[in-house]
Scaffold this motif. Structure first.
Motif, PDB file in Angstrom:
ATOM      1  N   VAL A 466       9.693   9.328  -7.171  1.00 48.32           N
ATOM      2  CA  VAL A 466      10.110   8.093  -6.503  1.00 48.32           C
ATOM      3  C   VAL A 466      10.171   8.295  -4.986  1.00 48.32           C
ATOM      4  CG1 VAL A 466      11.943   6.371  -6.344  1.00 48.32           C
ATOM      5  CG2 VAL A 466      11.394   7.416  -8.540  1.00 48.32           C
ATOM      6  N   GLY A 467      10.632   9.460  -4.557  1.00 45.02           N
ATOM      7  CA  GLY A 467      10.705   9.724  -3.115  1.00 45.02           C
ATOM      8  C   GLY A 467       9.341   9.676  -2.459  1.00 45.02           C
ATOM      9  N   LEU A 468       8.346  10.259  -3.110  1.00 46.80           N
ATOM     10  CA  LEU A 468       6.991  10.221  -2.568  1.00 46.80           C
ATOM     11  C   LEU A 468       6.447   8.801  -2.538  1.00 46.80           C
ATOM     12  CD1 LEU A 468       4.451  11.689  -1.580  1.00 46.80           C
ATOM     13  CD2 LEU A 468       3.804  12.004  -3.991  1.00 46.80           C
ATOM     14  N   ALA A 469       6.681   8.044  -3.620  1.00 46.39           N
ATOM     15  CA  ALA A 469       6.199   6.662  -3.665  1.00 46.39           C
ATOM     16  C   ALA A 469       6.862   5.813  -2.581  1.00 46.39           C
ATOM     17  CB  ALA A 469       6.468   6.073  -5.049  1.00 46.39           C
ATOM     18  N   ARG A 470       8.173   6.002  -2.404  1.00 47.99           N
ATOM     19  CA  ARG A 470       8.857   5.218  -1.383  1.00 47.99           C
ATOM     20  C   ARG A 470       8.357   5.592   0.015  1.00 47.99           C
ATOM     21  NH1 ARG A 470      14.982   6.048   0.779  1.00 47.99           N
ATOM     22  NH2 ARG A 470      15.055   4.218   2.126  1.00 47.99           N
ATOM     23  N   PHE A 471       8.119   6.867   0.252  1.00 49.35           N
ATOM     24  CA  PHE A 471       7.615   7.307   1.558  1.00 49.35           C
ATOM     25  C   PHE A 471       6.247   6.700   1.850  1.00 49.35           C
ATOM     26  CE2 PHE A 471       5.184  10.357   4.103  1.00 49.35           C
ATOM     27  CZ  PHE A 471       5.994  10.440   5.230  1.00 49.35           C
ATOM     28  N   LEU A 472       5.363   6.720   0.862  1.00 44.55           N
ATOM     29  CA  LEU A 472       4.032   6.149   1.061  1.00 44.55           C
ATOM     30  C   LEU A 472       4.102   4.642   1.297  1.00 44.55           C
ATOM     31  CD1 LEU A 472       1.975   8.119  -1.625  1.00 44.55           C
ATOM     32  CD2 LEU A 472       2.033   8.484   0.853  1.00 44.55           C
ATOM     33  N   THR A 474       6.564   2.930   2.608  1.00 42.37           N
ATOM     34  CA  THR A 474       7.086   2.679   3.946  1.00 42.37           C
ATOM     35  C   THR A 474       6.016   2.909   5.004  1.00 42.37           C
ATOM     36  OG1 THR A 474       9.297   3.339   3.201  1.00 42.37           O
ATOM     37  CG2 THR A 474       8.894   3.295   5.581  1.00 42.37           C
ATOM     38  N   GLN A 475       5.246   3.973   4.846  1.00 40.20           N
ATOM     39  CA  GLN A 475       4.214   4.276   5.840  1.00 40.20           C
ATOM     40  C   GLN A 475       3.095   3.231   5.828  1.00 40.20           C
ATOM     41  OE1 GLN A 475       5.243   6.419   7.925  1.00 40.20           O
ATOM     42  NE2 GLN A 475       6.913   6.782   6.470  1.00 40.20           N
ATOM     43  N   ILE A 476       2.772   2.717   4.668  1.00 41.68           N
ATOM     44  CA  ILE A 476       1.723   1.693   4.606  1.00 41.68           C
ATOM     45  C   ILE A 476       2.122   0.470   5.424  1.00 41.68           C
ATOM     46  CG2 ILE A 476       0.600   0.042   3.055  1.00 41.68           C
ATOM     47  CD1 ILE A 476       0.620   2.245   0.937  1.00 41.68           C
ATOM     48  N   VAL A 477       3.384   0.098   5.346  1.00 42.88           N
ATOM     49  CA  VAL A 477       3.833  -1.102   6.046  1.00 42.88           C
ATOM     50  C   VAL A 477       4.105  -0.819   7.517  1.00 42.88           C
ATOM     51  CG1 VAL A 477       5.611  -2.883   6.125  1.00 42.88           C
ATOM     52  CG2 VAL A 477       4.770  -2.056   3.922  1.00 42.88           C
ATOM     53  N   LEU A 478       5.005   0.138   7.749  1.00 41.95           N
ATOM     54  CA  LEU A 478       5.455   0.361   9.126  1.00 41.95           C
ATOM     55  C   LEU A 478       4.383   1.035   9.973  1.00 41.95           C
ATOM     56  CD1 LEU A 478       7.723   0.109  11.133  1.00 41.95           C
ATOM     57  CD2 LEU A 478       8.644   2.283  10.309  1.00 41.95           C
ATOM     58  N   THR A 479       3.811   2.139   9.488  1.00 44.53           N
ATOM     59  CA  THR A 479       2.784   2.829  10.263  1.00 44.53           C
ATOM     60  C   THR A 479       1.556   1.953  10.456  1.00 44.53           C
ATOM     61  OG1 THR A 479       3.559   4.931   9.367  1.00 44.53           O
ATOM     62  CG2 THR A 479       1.398   4.926  10.407  1.00 44.53           C
ATOM     63  N   GLY A 480       1.194   1.190   9.415  1.00 44.50           N
ATOM     64  CA  GLY A 480       0.054   0.286   9.562  1.00 44.50           C
ATOM     65  C   GLY A 480       0.280  -0.746  10.648  1.00 44.50           C
ATOM     66  N   ALA A 481       1.499  -1.297  10.713  1.00 45.86           N
ATOM     67  CA  ALA A 481       1.790  -2.294  11.746  1.00 45.86           C
ATOM     68  C   ALA A 481       1.753  -1.668  13.140  1.00 45.86           C
ATOM     69  CB  ALA A 481       3.150  -2.926  11.478  1.00 45.86           C
ATOM     70  N   VAL A 482       2.324  -0.471  13.290  1.00 48.52           N
ATOM     71  CA  VAL A 482       2.340   0.178  14.602  1.00 48.52           C
ATOM     72  C   VAL A 482       0.929   0.551  15.040  1.00 48.52           C
ATOM     73  CG1 VAL A 482       3.178   2.169  15.885  1.00 48.52           C
ATOM     74  CG2 VAL A 482       4.696   1.001  14.298  1.00 48.52           C
ATOM     75  N   VAL A 483       0.137   1.090  14.108  1.00 47.69           N
ATOM     76  CA  VAL A 483      -1.234   1.473  14.452  1.00 47.69           C
ATOM     77  C   VAL A 483      -2.053   0.242  14.844  1.00 47.69           C
ATOM     78  CG1 VAL A 483      -3.380   2.419  13.523  1.00 47.69           C
ATOM     79  CG2 VAL A 483      -1.227   3.584  13.101  1.00 47.69           C
ATOM     80  N   ALA A 484      -1.856  -0.854  14.116  1.00 44.92           N
ATOM     81  CA  ALA A 484      -2.575  -2.080  14.467  1.00 44.92           C
ATOM     82  C   ALA A 484      -2.190  -2.566  15.863  1.00 44.92           C
ATOM     83  CB  ALA A 484      -2.279  -3.160  13.430  1.00 44.92           C
ATOM     84  N   THR A 485      -0.903  -2.484  16.181  1.00 51.95           N
ATOM     85  CA  THR A 485      -0.467  -2.896  17.519  1.00 51.95           C
ATOM     86  C   THR A 485      -1.054  -1.997  18.597  1.00 51.95           C
ATOM     87  OG1 THR A 485       1.603  -3.666  16.529  1.00 51.95           O
ATOM     88  CG2 THR A 485       1.544  -3.428  18.921  1.00 51.95           C
ATOM     89  N   MET A 486      -1.045  -0.676  18.361  1.00 51.89           N
ATOM     90  CA  MET A 486      -1.618   0.243  19.336  1.00 51.89           C
ATOM     91  C   MET A 486      -3.118  -0.006  19.513  1.00 51.89           C
ATOM     92  SD  MET A 486       0.306   3.790  18.249  1.00 51.89           S
ATOM     93  CE  MET A 486      -0.725   4.745  19.354  1.00 51.89           C
ATOM     94  N   TYR A 487      -3.802  -0.285  18.406  1.00 51.32           N
ATOM     95  CA  TYR A 487      -5.239  -0.536  18.500  1.00 51.32           C
ATOM     96  C   TYR A 487      -5.521  -1.795  19.314  1.00 51.32           C
ATOM     97  CZ  TYR A 487     -10.057  -1.321  17.013  1.00 51.32           C
ATOM     98  OH  TYR A 487     -11.416  -1.528  17.007  1.00 51.32           O
ATOM     99  N   ILE A 488      -4.726  -2.832  19.076  1.00 51.88           N
ATOM    100  CA  ILE A 488      -4.892  -4.059  19.861  1.00 51.88           C
ATOM    101  C   ILE A 488      -4.590  -3.789  21.331  1.00 51.88           C
ATOM    102  CG2 ILE A 488      -4.000  -6.382  20.219  1.00 51.88           C
ATOM    103  CD1 ILE A 488      -3.531  -6.558  17.232  1.00 51.88           C
TER     104      ILE A 488
END
Length: 867
Positions: A466-472, A474-488
């Motif tokens: 469960v810890g691994l699933a929750r970590f992944l 979270t990263q899909i949502v939060l890291t994806g949003a930050v990376v998209a903002t940085m790319y823009i």
């Protein structure tokens, strides 16, 4: 018992004194040893309570060794005592930090704070050793001054010198011992820092890959725990609200009003300053590439920063007015974090997808696809945020582990299901390009990736990770949003820094009007604006990504501190802060030097009516001196050891010997010109084929402006090594000459009188020295004179000579004095045959009719005959 201990102490001290007196030669050798401790000195007179002083035993009469007289203990160095105190304090601090590590071995955040303190302790311990280095140098220099101790058989040195040598040797031994202690202390602290890193790494791995069995009993137990915890949380929040309403109503109202006022101020400032940047203009049907990316970037960053500042200030006000309770404070902070997370992710999705504005959309999606993706992203952000809030509540109220596992399991399943749902959408823009038409499915690679990630989340949660699933998730949502903002942001900076693009933006147009920039200046401003957006996107996004991946804020602070203070390149330690400080000090020194130059030139020397050349020399010398001092201060502030520049100086000397000798020669020549002052700014000089006014004396060359307004740059070495004529070296007085020629029938004395009369009547001609006329020579067709007179300023010479010539012409004409031109008589030596031919041509030419039909010469023309 007390009396027995006192008697024993007295007896022990007496024996120790007697034993010390029996070995004087051994004590003398120990006193001369460089590593001897302070105790190895002359024997002391030992006393005890209720006892008489005990004198050292007298050596045998046959011994030739000098008898050591009793002496007081050698005084200790204050710096050494202070260093010992600092070492003890750091050792106690290390012990306390080690205890904190053992106590909080399961708390990652506390371990991060402890690691920061441990790393600071390492630096402090090394700083103690560094502070002791000058003392070692002083001791060694003093020992060198004292020289070597006398050898065996040589006369003994004076007691004062022997005592000084013993004190210095003892101090050196103590400093060496303290240096070893600081090194050991720094090694122990570094080992503790490495241990903390290993503990945190192991803790993160164990939590990430911890396996929990998911079955029916676990689900049932989780539901029971959830009901009990929900009731407990409800009672806690209700009691807090009751307490706030009864006893904290006024502070709560003040905090809310201040928060609302701050929010209104932030919104007003954002609208006034950035309202045109982060809002789409619906009247534009086809916005440019730059406009779309800039609006997307700023419409995400600016409102998110404003909301973050508002939430942080609100929490600060509530905590400052003691409205929050210890068990409520983390829950409020987590709710604020949930609001900020959902707002940020929603803002970036709406900026990129633009469901309601297809002409501003950054990706080729249909209207329905953009809307479905926006809803899915919002739900994933909301689920992750709720998971975070529930985790904080569970940690605050010490909920059972099974409840934490089940809520993470549920959030991972929801995010995985949403990813699978998104993979089956048809969001891609239709071939016709109509956003309202039915879209096409994802490209095969994208759909397979989404399904694979969703399946991994569901599978990992289902098998107990469960810890691994929750970590992944979270990263899909939060890291994806930050990376998209940085790319823009990167694309926006690239578009703005493109040639002639910044001037088309509203910000660029405002800056151009405000600062009256030209097209080139505005284009260069676009490059700076693009770089600023690059840096802003990186320094904002990278810390968020690292923190979402498990790093603590103190870790980032430590890395940033090490980055700017301790960059090791081999054995050289570079500090960016030090370099920036050195640059700022150097720039400040230059500014102060320029100000002092202007003040000295414009106030002191100008009011003293100092010559312009002297003013220029003094100003230039002050500039050189100020620049050198600013450079030395800047280099020292940057942490660069000036003694380490010896290698650079050697290489520079070698370079001067091979290729820089001309440059150095010109530089030294420039200094000589400023000091010796063979000429100065404003002088009229002649060097070689060049002559003109000296305009500037710089480091390498001197600028001379000719009367044709041509600037000639002459190297300083040529002005030193070659002959140089200076018309205004001592003063500006100049002798002018006007040559005059008259006919042979003129009276020479009359000519001289007229010339002297002309210049004597002029006020701009000096009478001391007196004007003079020289009868130079008898010319071929004239009598040659030269009028010589002196002018106070050589700059008036051209004008005065012209006016004098005009007066000469007028008065000579009035007196009938002729100024002849050159006469030449040409004698032709012709043979008789040629003379007859010429005479014959003349007679025949006279007989030619007027119509000119007959040849001039009956014979052939030799000039027209071809060979």
């Amino acid at each position: 018992m007390i009396r027995y201990r006192s008697i024993s102490l007295v007896v022990a001290l007496i024996l120790l004194a007697a034993g010390s007196s029996l070995f004087p030669s051994f004590q003398s050798a120990m006193a001369q040893d460089g590593n001897a401790a302070p105790a190895a000195t002359a024997p002391e007179i030992l006393t005890a309570p209720d006892a008489t002083p005990v004198q050292p035993a007298t050596p045998p009469a046959a011994s030739t060794a000098p008898v050591a007289s009793p002496a007081a203990p050698l005084p200790r160095d204050e710096e050494i005592v202070a260093a010992e105190r600092r070492i003890e304090e750091e050792r106690a601090r290390l012990s306390a930090l080690r205890a904190q590590v053992e106590k909080n071995i399961e708390e990652d955040g506390l371990l991060a704070d402890v690691k920061v303190n441990v790393d600071a302790l390492v630096r402090d311990a090394l700083a103690i050793s560094v502070d002791l280095r000058p003392r070692i140098g002083d001791i060694q220099a003093r020992l060198t001054e004292l020289g070597e101790p006398p050898a065996e058989g040589q006369p003994a040195e004076s007691p004062g010198v022997a005592e000084e040598r013993a004190r210095l040797n003892a101090a050196r031994a103590e400093v060496n011992a303290l240096t070893r202690q600081t090194e050991d202390l720094s090694i122990e602290a570094k080992a503790l820092s490495d241990r903390i890193s290993n503990i945190r790494r192991t803790l993160f791995t164990s939590r990430l890959f911890e396996n929990t069995e998911i079955n029916g009993s676990v689900v049932q137990e989780a539901f029971q725990s959830f009901s009990a915890d929900a009731a407990r949380v409800q009672r806690s929040i209700t009691s807090w609200l009751t307490f706030v309403i009864k006893f904290k109503a006024l502070p709560l109202a003040v905090a809310v009003l201040l928060s609302m006022a701050l929010a209104s101020l932030i919104l007003f400032l954002e609208y006034r300053l950035f309202g045109r940047i982060n809002r789409r203009d619906t009247s534009i049907e086809d916005p440019s590439y730059l406009s779309r990316f800039s609006v997307a970037f700023f419409s995400t960053i600016l409102p998110s920063l404003a909301l973050s500042f508002f939430l942080s200030s609100t929490y600060f006000l509530l905590d400052t007015f003691n409205v929050l309770r210890s068990d409520i404070s983390p829950i409020v902070a987590s709710i604020f974090g949930l609001v900020g997370l959902v707002f940020f992710i929603t803002a970036i999705s709406r900026a990129v997808l633009a469901p309601a504005a297809p002409n501003w959309r950054l990706v080729r999606l249909s209207n329905k696809g953009a809307r479905d993706l926006s809803i899915a992203i919002f739900l994933m952000a909301l689920v992750n945020g709720l998971d975070y809030v529930l985790s904080v509540i569970s940690e605050t109220y010490s909920s059972p582990v099974v409840l934490t596992v089940m809520k993470s399991f549920a959030s991972s399943l929801v995010v995985g299901t949403l990813l699978l749902f998104v993979s089956f959408l048809r969001p891609v823009l239709a071939v016709s390009g109509d956003p309202s038409a039915r879209g096409r499915p994802w490209p095969r690679a994208v759909s397979i990736t989404l399904r694979l990630v969703g399946a991994v989340l569901i599978l990992a949660a289902g098998i107990g990770y469960v810890g691994l699933a929750r970590f992944l998730a979270t990263q899909i949502v939060l890291t994806g949003a930050v990376v998209a903002t940085m790319y823009i942001g990167v694309l926006t900076g690239k578009a703005i820094s493109a040639p002639n693009q910044f001037g088309e933006t509203r910000v660029g147009q405002f800056i151009g009007r405000r600062f009256r920039l030209s097209a080139v200046g505005l284009d260069q401003s676009g490059i700076a604006a693009g770089l600023f957006i690059y840096v802003f996107a990186l320094i904002t996004g990278i810390p968020l990504i690292l923190m979402s991946w498990g790093f603590q804020a103190r870790d980032l602070q430590l890395w940033l501190f090490n980055l700017f203070t301790e960059i090791n390149v081999g054995t050289i330690r570079i500090s960016i802060f030090g370099i920036l400080g050195g640059i700022l000090l150097f720039a400040a020194g230059l500014v102060m030097t320029r100000w002092f130059q202007k003040w000295l030139d414009g106030n002191v020397m100008a009011r003293s009516h100092v010559d312009d050349g002297v003013r220029n020399s003094v100003k230039t010398g002050v500039g050189y001196l100020g620049t050198a001092i600013a450079g030395i201060i800047g280099i020292s502030a940057a942490g660069i050891d000036l003694s380490s520049l010896a290698l650079v100086a050697g290489a520079l000397s070698l370079g001067i010997g091979f290729g820089l000798q001309n440059i150095v020669s010109n530089f030294v020549s420039g200094l000589i010109l400023l000091v010796e002052r063979p000429f100065k700014v404003g002088d009229y000089v002649i060097t070689g084929a060049n002559e003109g006014i000296v305009k500037r004396i710089s480091v390498r060359a001197t600028e001379i402006e000719t009367f044709r307004r041509q600037s000639i740059i002459v190297p300083n070495s040529e002005l030193i090594n070659a002959p140089l004529g200076n018309w205004t070296h001592r003063n500006r007085v100049q002798r002018s000459e006007v040559p005059v020629s008259v006919g042979y029938d003129s009276d020479p004395q009359e000519v001289i009188d007229v010339l002297l009369e002309i210049v004597t009547e002029r006020e701009d001609v000096l009478h001391n020295p007196e004007p003079f006329v020289e009868f130079q020579s008898f010319g071929a067709s004239s009598l040659d004179f030269e009028l010589r007179f002196y002018l106070a300023d050589f700059a008036d010479g051209l004008r005065v000579r012209n006016e004098v010539r005009i007066d000469i012409v007028r008065r000579f004409r009035a007196r009938g004095i002729v100024m002849p031109y050159a006469h030449q008589e040409v004698m032709l030596h012709i043979q008789d045959r040629d003379r007859e031919a010429l005479l014959g041509r003349g007679s025949r030419a006279a007989k030619i009719p007027s119509d000119g039909q007959e040849e001039l010469f009956p014979g052939p023309d030799d000039d027209k005959l071809l060979p």
